[in-house]
Motif scaffolding. Structure first.
Motif, PDB file in Angstrom:
ATOM      1  N   UNK A   8       0.862  -1.187   0.000  1.00 11.34           N
ATOM      2  CA  UNK A   8       0.000   0.000   0.000  1.00 11.34           C
ATOM      3  C   UNK A   8       0.898   1.237   0.000  1.00 11.34           C
ATOM      4  N   UNK A   9       0.543   2.226  -0.793  1.00 10.14           N
ATOM      5  CA  UNK A   9       1.339   3.451  -0.822  1.00 10.14           C
ATOM      6  C   UNK A   9       1.013   4.368   0.350  1.00 10.14           C
ATOM      7  N   UNK A  53       3.359 -15.679   3.090  1.00  9.85           N
ATOM      8  CA  UNK A  53       2.315 -16.639   3.454  1.00  9.85           C
ATOM      9  C   UNK A  53       0.985 -16.168   2.883  1.00  9.85           C
ATOM     10  N   UNK A  54       0.760 -14.860   2.981  1.00 12.46           N
ATOM     11  CA  UNK A  54      -0.435 -14.197   2.447  1.00 12.46           C
ATOM     12  C   UNK A  54      -0.004 -12.830   1.946  1.00 12.46           C
ATOM     13  N   UNK A  55      -0.642 -12.340   0.882  1.00  8.28           N
ATOM     14  CA  UNK A  55      -0.351 -11.008   0.373  1.00  8.28           C
ATOM     15  C   UNK A  55      -1.603 -10.142   0.478  1.00  8.28           C
ATOM     16  N   UNK A  56      -1.449  -8.941   1.091  1.00  5.84           N
ATOM     17  CA  UNK A  56      -2.551  -7.991   1.240  1.00  5.84           C
ATOM     18  C   UNK A  56      -2.184  -6.761   0.429  1.00  5.84           C
ATOM     19  N   UNK A  57      -3.009  -6.407  -0.566  1.00  5.27           N
ATOM     20  CA  UNK A  57      -2.644  -5.332  -1.485  1.00  5.27           C
ATOM     21  C   UNK A  57      -3.787  -4.357  -1.708  1.00  5.27           C
ATOM     22  N   UNK A  58      -3.419  -3.085  -1.798  1.00  5.97           N
ATOM     23  CA  UNK A  58      -4.376  -2.059  -2.204  1.00  5.97           C
ATOM     24  C   UNK A  58      -4.597  -2.173  -3.713  1.00  5.97           C
ATOM     25  N   UNK A  59      -5.708  -1.584  -4.196  1.00  7.13           N
ATOM     26  CA  UNK A  59      -5.958  -1.604  -5.639  1.00  7.13           C
ATOM     27  C   UNK A  59      -5.243  -0.452  -6.333  1.00  7.13           C
ATOM     28  N   UNK A  60      -5.453   0.764  -5.849  1.00  4.91           N
ATOM     29  CA  UNK A  60      -4.930   1.944  -6.539  1.00  4.91           C
ATOM     30  C   UNK A  60      -3.618   2.400  -5.914  1.00  4.91           C
ATOM     31  N   UNK A  62       0.468   4.120  -7.232  1.00  4.43           N
ATOM     32  CA  UNK A  62       1.303   4.590  -8.353  1.00  4.43           C
ATOM     33  C   UNK A  62       2.235   3.477  -8.822  1.00  4.43           C
ATOM     34  N   UNK A  63       2.441   3.408 -10.128  1.00  4.97           N
ATOM     35  CA  UNK A  63       3.366   2.415 -10.665  1.00  4.97           C
ATOM     36  C   UNK A  63       2.748   1.066 -10.955  1.00  4.97           C
ATOM     37  N   UNK A  64       1.439   0.961 -10.878  1.00  6.97           N
ATOM     38  CA  UNK A  64       0.776  -0.316 -11.169  1.00  6.97           C
ATOM     39  C   UNK A  64      -0.322  -0.609 -10.169  1.00  6.97           C
ATOM     40  N   UNK A  65      -1.452  -1.155 -10.640  1.00  6.64           N
ATOM     41  CA  UNK A  65      -2.598  -1.394  -9.769  1.00  6.64           C
ATOM     42  C   UNK A  65      -2.499  -2.758  -9.083  1.00  6.64           C
ATOM     43  N   UNK A  66      -3.289  -2.886  -8.016  1.00  8.52           N
ATOM     44  CA  UNK A  66      -3.348  -4.158  -7.314  1.00  8.52           C
ATOM     45  C   UNK A  66      -3.933  -5.267  -8.164  1.00  8.52           C
ATOM     46  N   UNK A  67      -4.813  -4.911  -9.111  1.00  5.36           N
ATOM     47  CA  UNK A  67      -5.396  -5.928  -9.988  1.00  5.36           C
ATOM     48  C   UNK A  67      -4.346  -6.489 -10.938  1.00  5.36           C
ATOM     49  N   UNK A  68      -3.468  -5.620 -11.444  1.00  6.06           N
ATOM     50  CA  UNK A  68      -2.379  -6.096 -12.304  1.00  6.06           C
ATOM     51  C   UNK A  68      -1.437  -6.995 -11.509  1.00  6.06           C
ATOM     52  N   UNK A  86      -9.756  -2.199  -0.812  1.00  6.06           N
ATOM     53  CA  UNK A  86     -10.370  -1.297  -1.777  1.00  6.06           C
ATOM     54  C   UNK A  86     -11.264  -0.280  -1.090  1.00  6.06           C
ATOM     55  N   UNK A  87     -11.285   0.917  -1.654  1.00  8.42           N
ATOM     56  CA  UNK A  87     -12.257   1.918  -1.219  1.00  8.42           C
ATOM     57  C   UNK A  87     -13.620   1.533  -1.790  1.00  8.42           C
ATOM     58  N   UNK A  88     -14.674   2.141  -1.251  1.00 12.43           N
ATOM     59  CA  UNK A  88     -16.025   1.773  -1.682  1.00 12.43           C
ATOM     60  C   UNK A  88     -16.220   1.977  -3.177  1.00 12.43           C
ATOM     61  N   UNK A  89     -15.606   3.027  -3.720  1.00 17.82           N
ATOM     62  CA  UNK A  89     -15.783   3.319  -5.146  1.00 17.82           C
ATOM     63  C   UNK A  89     -15.141   2.265  -6.034  1.00 17.82           C
ATOM     64  N   UNK A  90     -14.231   1.449  -5.446  1.00 13.94           N
ATOM     65  CA  UNK A  90     -13.553   0.396  -6.224  1.00 13.94           C
ATOM     66  C   UNK A  90     -14.224  -0.962  -6.070  1.00 13.94           C
ATOM     67  N   UNK A  91     -15.438  -0.989  -5.505  1.00 12.35           N
ATOM     68  CA  UNK A  91     -16.047  -2.259  -5.154  1.00 12.35           C
ATOM     69  C   UNK A  91     -16.240  -3.160  -6.369  1.00 12.35           C
ATOM     70  N   UNK A  92     -16.657  -2.595  -7.501  1.00 10.11           N
ATOM     71  CA  UNK A  92     -16.837  -3.420  -8.710  1.00 10.11           C
ATOM     72  C   UNK A  92     -15.527  -4.075  -9.135  1.00 10.11           C
ATOM     73  N   UNK A  93     -14.439  -3.293  -9.036  1.00  8.81           N
ATOM     74  CA  UNK A  93     -13.131  -3.854  -9.378  1.00  8.81           C
ATOM     75  C   UNK A  93     -12.754  -4.970  -8.416  1.00  8.81           C
ATOM     76  N   UNK A  94     -13.086  -4.752  -7.139  1.00  9.88           N
ATOM     77  CA  UNK A  94     -12.753  -5.764  -6.134  1.00  9.88           C
ATOM     78  C   UNK A  94     -13.510  -7.061  -6.377  1.00  9.88           C
ATOM     79  N   UNK A  95     -14.783  -6.936  -6.752  1.00 10.06           N
ATOM     80  CA  UNK A  95     -15.568  -8.137  -7.044  1.00 10.06           C
ATOM     81  C   UNK A  95     -14.973  -8.873  -8.237  1.00 10.06           C
TER      82      UNK A  95
END
Length: 506
Positions: A8-9, A53-60, A62-68, A86-95
């Protein structure tokens, strides 16, 4: 334990998660962008313990998204659980990410205890999958911790240096051909061919030619000489499945081959020598078939030199978790997709299913789940209709039995109650008594069935099944938390860990 990687940035997010996880004795490693993560993964390739063991990543970021990042990680490490923040506005991306292989998504702003609990679940799942992968890496040709299956494995070992004829009995779908292949693989004939034929699946008019071959011109359409399965299996093993359905006249010819090792092709005049080990299998009661005149008694005795009984899946419930994970891995490999995981609650639900189709039916269910389950983690609600329908039917039936038993008890109290002057006559007490009587009656019936089958390990078999069901149910109610499950069961933490290992419930 390997560290939890946090990407996370936002420095405050990283700081809060690091402190919370360290308080729970979970090591961490933090990154500010996807490039750092990919470089660290590349460096950790040679040293697996340095990976996450586990990776926890934000979506948005700089330098590349969590989805990539998710796509690249799943391509390299398909079994690594990834939690997307993800923030609420990114919910569709998270799904979309969730459907694409993420373990779970964590909406921002998140509740810290919930985030820690989610990460702990991902850690438990990751460790379970690591154990499962280690066991699968040992390449088991057959799986089974149940005592009845261990008996089968021991028999295969004892028969490894023998060419004796074997008769395998068991219900349809219980894996008789797997046993036959194992007998062949571990015999002195392993370098020879293994040839299988289902005698019930071939029309009577063609079966003789299939088994013994035919000479050119033996019948209309016989343009060339054809070698039958006995000749194809020369130097190896011939597996005759569903031998109980073989036509009576062909049984005579098979008896001749087993007796002196010679046979004639259809339309032939020259005897052919057969150097073949015969393994037969049936789901039928051959003794009864002999009594009814449908099977030759002399052939039965010739086949019944060594008999192996393969248990039905309902008799080896403790094997269902390992078999389920094995078939999910197999299905994913066949379809070219990432293997799905299955929750403890779903495994408990599966264990209540009777599996009339045995192991073959479980394999088909796992294939269905690989295609149809909407998420990577299979929950109880994702199970196929036949499993869910049985659960829906059994629940009202159990209630009706409880009501009926309670009514009978109200009308005719037991002698013990009369003698003791029992005063507990509330509906709840009667329902509880009826419920206890229900499962105790089921236990009694199962014990009678195993004893009637001549088993001499009834205590161990039923004890393992009882303990497996009890532990799985407790783990399902605590969402996999072993310490809490042990507390609820009234046993120690070391005891539940040892039992999970002994019963193969990892």
């Amino acid at each position: 334990m390997k560290p939890i990687w946090i990407v996370d940035d936002d420095q405050s997010i990283r700081f809060v998660l690091e402190k919370a996880l360290l308080r729970e004795d979970m090591p961490t490693r933090s990154f500010t962008n996807t490039r750092e993560v990919l470089a660290a993964l590349e460096a950790a390739t040679d040293d697996e313990m340095q990976g996450p063991q586990v990776l926890v990543s934000d979506i948005r970021m700089p330098g590349g998204s969590g989805l990539e990042l998710l796509d690249k990680i799943k391509a390299r490490h398909p079994g690594l659980p990834v939690i997307i923040m993800t923030a609420f506005s990114d919910l569709d991306s998270a799904v979309s990410a969730f459907q694409g292989g993420a373990f779970e998504y964590l909406p921002k702003p998140f509740d810290l205890p919930r985030a820690v609990e989610l990460i702990r679940r991902a850690v438990d799942e990751s460790q379970r999958e690591e154990v499962a992968e280690e066991r699968m890496a040992e390449a088991p040709e057959m799986l089974g911790q149940a005592p009845a299956m261990q008996d089968v494995f021991r028999a295969i070992g004892r028969l490894s240096q023998s060419n004796v004829t074997v008769l395998i009995t068991g219900e349809s779908g219980s894996g008789k051909e797997l046993v036959a292949r194992a007998l062949h693989k571990h015999s002195s004939r392993a370098s020879g061919p293994f040839v299988a034929i289902n005698t019930a699946a071939i029309p009577k008019d063609l079966l003789e030619s299939e088994l013994f071959g035919h000479e050119r011109g033996a019948f209309t359409g016989a343009q060339t000489m054809r070698r039958g399965r006995f000749e194809q299996a020369e130097g190896g093993t011939l597996f005759l499945d569903e031998i109980g359905d073989m036509p009576f006249d062909l049984q005579t010819r098979l008896l001749r081959v087993l007796s002196d090792g010679h046979f004639y092709r259809v339309g032939g005049h020259n005897s052919v020598k057969a150097n073949v080990r015969v393994i037969a299998a049936t789901h039928q009661d051959l003794e009864q078939r002999v009594k009814l005149g449908g099977f030759r008694e002399d052939l039965f005795h010739r086949l019944n030199v060594i008999r192996l009984r393969l248990p039905a899946l309902r008799e080896r419930g403790e094997d269902i978790p390992a078999l389920t994970r094995h078939f999910l891995q197999q299905s994913a490999k066949q379809l070219g997709v990432e293997p799905k995981r299955i929750s403890d609650a779903a495994l408990v639900q599966l264990a209540t299913f009777g599996f009339p189709g045995n192991v073959r039916q479980l394999e088909n269910i796992c294939h269905w789940l690989t295609v149809m389950a909407p998420a990577q983690l299979i929950e109880a609600k994702d199970l196929p209709p036949e499993v869910m329908a049985l659960a829906a039917v059994e629940a009202p039936a159990a209630d009706a039995s409880a009501v009926q038993a309670a009514a009978i008890e109200r009308e005719a109290p037991s002698a013990a109650q009369q003698h003791a002057g029992a005063t507990s006559s509330t509906p709840a007490a009667h329902a509880e008594t009826a419920q206890i009587a229900g499962w105790e009656s089921g236990l009694e019936r199962e014990a009678q069935s195993l004893l009637a089958a001549g088993r001499n390990d009834v205590w161990d078999a039923l004890s393992r099944r009882f303990e497996s069901r009890l532990i799985l149910t407790a783990l399902a109610s605590t969402r996999g938390r072993r310490i809490e499950a042990a507390q609820r069961l009234g046993i120690g933490r070391n005891t539940i860990t040892r039992k999970i290992q002994e019963l193969g419930l990892e």
